[in-house]
Write an enzyme that holds these catalytic residues in place. Structure first.
Site, PDB file in Angstrom:
ATOM      1  N   ARG A   1      -8.589   7.503 -28.342  1.00  0.00           N
ATOM      2  CA  ARG A   1      -7.104   7.462 -28.688  1.00  0.00           C
ATOM      3  C   ARG A   1      -6.953   5.992 -29.511  1.00  0.00           C
ATOM      4  O   ARG A   1      -6.388   6.161 -30.617  1.00  0.00           O
ATOM      5  CB  ARG A   1      -6.427   7.624 -27.483  1.00  0.00           C
ATOM      6  CG  ARG A   1      -6.088   8.963 -27.044  1.00  0.00           C
ATOM      7  CD  ARG A   1      -5.324   9.274 -25.658  1.00  0.00           C
ATOM      8  NE  ARG A   1      -5.704   8.560 -24.461  1.00  0.00           N
ATOM      9  CZ  ARG A   1      -6.437   9.084 -23.530  1.00  0.00           C
ATOM     10  NH1 ARG A   1      -6.412  10.703 -23.684  1.00  0.00           N
ATOM     11  NH2 ARG A   1      -6.854   8.694 -22.553  1.00  0.00           N
TER      12      ARG A   1
ATOM     13  N   PHE B   1      -4.500  20.809 -29.302  1.00  0.00           N
ATOM     14  CA  PHE B   1      -4.934  20.854 -27.917  1.00  0.00           C
ATOM     15  C   PHE B   1      -4.502  19.281 -27.294  1.00  0.00           C
ATOM     16  O   PHE B   1      -5.091  18.704 -26.570  1.00  0.00           O
ATOM     17  CB  PHE B   1      -6.423  20.955 -27.671  1.00  0.00           C
ATOM     18  CG  PHE B   1      -6.941  22.176 -28.387  1.00  0.00           C
ATOM     19  CD1 PHE B   1      -7.074  23.490 -27.776  1.00  0.00           C
ATOM     20  CD2 PHE B   1      -7.605  22.096 -29.465  1.00  0.00           C
ATOM     21  CE1 PHE B   1      -7.528  24.398 -28.443  1.00  0.00           C
ATOM     22  CE2 PHE B   1      -8.352  23.200 -30.258  1.00  0.00           C
ATOM     23  CZ  PHE B   1      -8.385  24.307 -29.562  1.00  0.00           C
TER      24      PHE B   1
ATOM     25  N   ASP C   1      -0.156  22.770 -28.052  1.00  0.00           N
ATOM     26  CA  ASP C   1      -0.946  23.194 -26.823  1.00  0.00           C
ATOM     27  C   ASP C   1      -0.329  24.605 -26.243  1.00  0.00           C
ATOM     28  O   ASP C   1       0.855  24.891 -26.585  1.00  0.00           O
ATOM     29  CB  ASP C   1      -0.846  22.255 -25.739  1.00  0.00           C
ATOM     30  CG  ASP C   1      -1.666  22.182 -24.704  1.00  0.00           C
ATOM     31  OD1 ASP C   1      -2.826  21.350 -24.744  1.00  0.00           O
ATOM     32  OD2 ASP C   1      -1.837  22.967 -23.801  1.00  0.00           O
ATOM     33  N   SER C   2      -1.185  25.250 -25.410  1.00  0.00           N
ATOM     34  CA  SER C   2      -0.700  26.591 -25.117  1.00  0.00           C
ATOM     35  C   SER C   2      -0.049  26.386 -23.890  1.00  0.00           C
ATOM     36  O   SER C   2       0.588  27.287 -23.108  1.00  0.00           O
ATOM     37  CB  SER C   2      -2.065  27.527 -24.892  1.00  0.00           C
ATOM     38  OG  SER C   2      -3.032  26.980 -24.064  1.00  0.00           O
TER      39      SER C   2
ATOM     40  N   ASP D   1      -9.436  18.565 -29.978  1.00  0.00           N
ATOM     41  CA  ASP D   1     -10.086  18.396 -28.598  1.00  0.00           C
ATOM     42  C   ASP D   1      -9.932  19.377 -27.644  1.00  0.00           C
ATOM     43  O   ASP D   1      -9.005  19.503 -26.811  1.00  0.00           O
ATOM     44  CB  ASP D   1      -9.104  17.073 -28.076  1.00  0.00           C
ATOM     45  CG  ASP D   1      -9.806  16.629 -26.765  1.00  0.00           C
ATOM     46  OD1 ASP D   1     -11.074  16.831 -26.648  1.00  0.00           O
ATOM     47  OD2 ASP D   1      -9.208  15.815 -25.902  1.00  0.00           O
TER      48      ASP D   1
ATOM     49  N   CYS E   1     -16.189  19.112 -25.307  1.00  0.00           N
ATOM     50  CA  CYS E   1     -16.842  18.490 -24.008  1.00  0.00           C
ATOM     51  C   CYS E   1     -17.526  19.282 -23.231  1.00  0.00           C
ATOM     52  O   CYS E   1     -17.653  19.691 -22.205  1.00  0.00           O
ATOM     53  CB  CYS E   1     -15.548  18.070 -23.259  1.00  0.00           C
ATOM     54  SG  CYS E   1     -14.412  19.741 -23.130  1.00  0.00           S
TER      55      CYS E   1
HETATM   56  N1  SAH Z   1      -6.374  15.623 -25.910  1.00  0.00           N
HETATM   57  C1  SAH Z   1      -5.934  15.758 -24.925  1.00  0.00           C
HETATM   58  C2  SAH Z   1      -6.931  16.641 -23.821  1.00  0.00           C
HETATM   59  C3  SAH Z   1      -6.898  18.130 -24.070  1.00  0.00           C
HETATM   60  S1  SAH Z   1      -7.497  19.077 -22.799  1.00  0.00           S
HETATM   61  C4  SAH Z   1      -5.803  14.427 -24.174  1.00  0.00           C
HETATM   62  O1  SAH Z   1      -6.459  13.462 -24.952  1.00  0.00           O
HETATM   63  O2  SAH Z   1      -5.198  14.263 -23.330  1.00  0.00           O
HETATM   64  C5  SAH Z   1      -7.163  20.880 -23.669  1.00  0.00           C
HETATM   65  C6  SAH Z   1      -5.987  21.384 -23.783  1.00  0.00           C
HETATM   66  O3  SAH Z   1      -6.079  22.504 -24.430  1.00  0.00           O
HETATM   67  C7  SAH Z   1      -5.176  21.675 -22.423  1.00  0.00           C
HETATM   68  O4  SAH Z   1      -4.198  20.951 -22.574  1.00  0.00           O
HETATM   69  C8  SAH Z   1      -5.012  23.212 -22.611  1.00  0.00           C
HETATM   70  O5  SAH Z   1      -3.636  23.564 -22.296  1.00  0.00           O
HETATM   71  C9  SAH Z   1      -5.026  23.449 -24.144  1.00  0.00           C
HETATM   72  N2  SAH Z   1      -5.486  24.642 -24.498  1.00  0.00           N
HETATM   73  C10 SAH Z   1      -6.516  25.529 -24.017  1.00  0.00           C
HETATM   74  N3  SAH Z   1      -6.746  26.618 -24.741  1.00  0.00           N
HETATM   75  C11 SAH Z   1      -5.789  26.497 -25.770  1.00  0.00           C
HETATM   76  C12 SAH Z   1      -5.610  27.378 -27.189  1.00  0.00           C
HETATM   77  N4  SAH Z   1      -6.278  28.374 -27.247  1.00  0.00           N
HETATM   78  N5  SAH Z   1      -4.646  26.949 -27.859  1.00  0.00           N
HETATM   79  C13 SAH Z   1      -3.852  25.734 -27.546  1.00  0.00           C
HETATM   80  N6  SAH Z   1      -4.116  25.115 -26.380  1.00  0.00           N
HETATM   81  C14 SAH Z   1      -4.832  25.332 -25.686  1.00  0.00           C
END
Ligand code: SAH
Length: 412
Positions: free
Chosen positions: A213, A237, A259-260, A316, A356
């Site tokens: 970040r 995400f 995000d979903s 991410d 990850c």
């Molecule tokens: N980058 C963030 C962490 C990401 S964690 C940070 O720094 O805080 C991964 C995220 O992806 C989660 O919030 C989850 O809700 C979302 N997610 C999972 N599958 C998804 C999809 N197909 N489309 C959109 N979001 C998704």
């Protein structure tokens, strides 16, 4: 637990992994048990010739039958000894506190405490106790954590499935001090975040992305200096807005976040307001923030259909592969989102792409992303590698601990 009367005897030839300081003893390597150790009890692990190899915690119900505490026979592994490990782990992170009040204090194997995770969020500790050995010493470990960190509040977010596999009863909730508030406020590199430690992912926040970040924020600032305008940013995400707000604070003109999870987005929007980045009745927002609740795979295609392009894109995703069997399918998913993202990247733009999945090693990840670069026809430089920060150290003898990897690509 003072001295170990029990021993685990290994099968011939199975000594090598411990001699190479890998801290796990698999059930398939064990020839027999001498004595009657309970779940989490201290055992001496011995080779087929009965030579001492390590002190370990016994997990009779788990595929990982024992996790090593120490390779020195002279060590007296007891609560006091474990407390010293905790203190050393906390001390190891001392340089982090100038940039944040939230960090991982104990990261399992990497800190010599397999199965224990402890994250600090301001004055609250959130722990995960997921192996029999650390569970057997829970109170001593918590005392040591509170003493070393100065925190008096401890909340348990242990994973129920992992505890079951270890033959441990469910646990969770308040362990020390009063119940935590709805959200705990943290500050990381001048950005405030409200963290939901009760229900949020992991222990509430993706602490492991702190350095990345910051890396994004620095590049956004540099962009503003060079171009005299704020960049357009796409954060895929986005969870509770980590990268989005880091970019917005650093001078982005516009950030679209996808995000979903509606809950994650609701907290992300609260976090925007917390930082004075959201519109209020009286004044317009200093940056345009769009929060899109949807599927990233779909949204990337929609953005392309609309002819959109971005100066920065963050990918991410959650762990696409949780084991070796899922690697191939995960590879296709990583390639898909990277390909779509590259097609949205403006000339000179940067893509921060992460995985990850522990099962996908860094070389493979780079090959997947390279495949996306070739197929997209969007030529890129590899400008850097990204990963978890100093509070998530990796043991060279336990590479499984290094799960998070990231590539920083720059479009030519
Ligand atoms: N980058 C963030 C962490 C990401 S964690 C940070 O720094 O805080 C991964 C995220 O992806 C989660 O919030 C989850 O809700 C979302 N997610 C999972 N599958 C998804 C999809 N197909 N489309 C959109 N979001 C998704």
């Amino acid at each position: 637990m003072k001295t170990a009367s029990a021993s685990l005897l290994l099968k011939p030839g199975k000594e090598r992994s411990l001699q190479r300081r890998h801290p796990w003893v698999y059930a398939s390597a064990v020839a027999g048990v001498v004595g009657d150790p309970g779940n989490g009890a201290l055992v001496a692990v011995r080779g087929s010739d009965r030579r001492f190899l390590a002190w370990a915690a016994y997990s009779p119900g788990s595929v990982i039958r024992a996790r090593c505490w120490s390779y020195a026979e002279s060590d007296v592994v007891d609560g006091r000894w474990l407390a010293l490990r905790v203190a050393a782990a906390v001390q190891r992170r001392r340089e982090l506190w100038s940039g944040t009040n939230a960090a991982r204090l104990v990261f399992g194997e990497a800190d010599g405490l397999p199965g224990l995770v402890a994250d600090r969020y301001d004055d609250t500790l959130v722990v995960q106790i997921q192996a029999a050995g650390v569970d057997a010493h829970r109170d001593e470990l918590l005392d040591a954590l509170c003493a070393a960190s100065g925190c008096a509040k401890v909340f348990d977010r242990s994973d129920a499935a992992l505890r079951t596999r270890e033959g441990l009863a469910d646990s969770g909730g308040v362990l020390r001090g009063p119940a935590p508030p709805e959200t705990v406020r943290i500050r990381e590199h001048e950005v405030d975040y409200a963290v939901d430690i009760r229900r949020g992912h992991k222990t509430g926040f993706y602490l492991d992305q702190r350095d990345s970040r910051l890396a994004l924020a620095r590049r956004v600032r540099a962009f503003v200096q060079v171009h005299g305008r704020g960049p357009r940013v796409l954060n895929c995400f986005c969870y509770t807005g980590g990268f989005s707000l880091a970019a917005a604070r650093a001078g982005a003109a516009e950030v679209i976040s996808v995000d979903s999870s509606a809950d994650a987005l609701a907290l992300a929007q609260r976090n925007a307001a917390l930082n004075g980045l959201a519109e209020t009745g009286a004044s317009p927002a200093p940056v345009r923030l769009d929060w899109v609740c949807g599927d990233v795979f779909e949204q990337l295609r929609l953005l392309r259909e609309r002819g959109q392009s971005f100066d920065f894109i963050v990918l991410d995703p959650p762990k696409f592969a949780t084991n070796q069997h899922q690697v191939e399918r995960a590879a296709r998913a990583y390639k898909d989102i990277n390909l779509s993202a590259l097609r949205l990247l403006a000339p000179g733009g940067s893509l921060l792409s992460f995985s990850c999945s522990g099962a996908i090693e860094v070389d493979l990840f780079q090959k997947i992303v390279a495949g996306a670069v070739i197929d997209s026809g969007v030529d890129c430089y590899l400008r850097g590698r990204l990963g978890a920060g100093a509070d998530h150290p990796t043991l060279v003898t336990h590479p499984e601990g290094e799960y998070l990897k990231g590539l920083l690509l720059e479009r030519m």
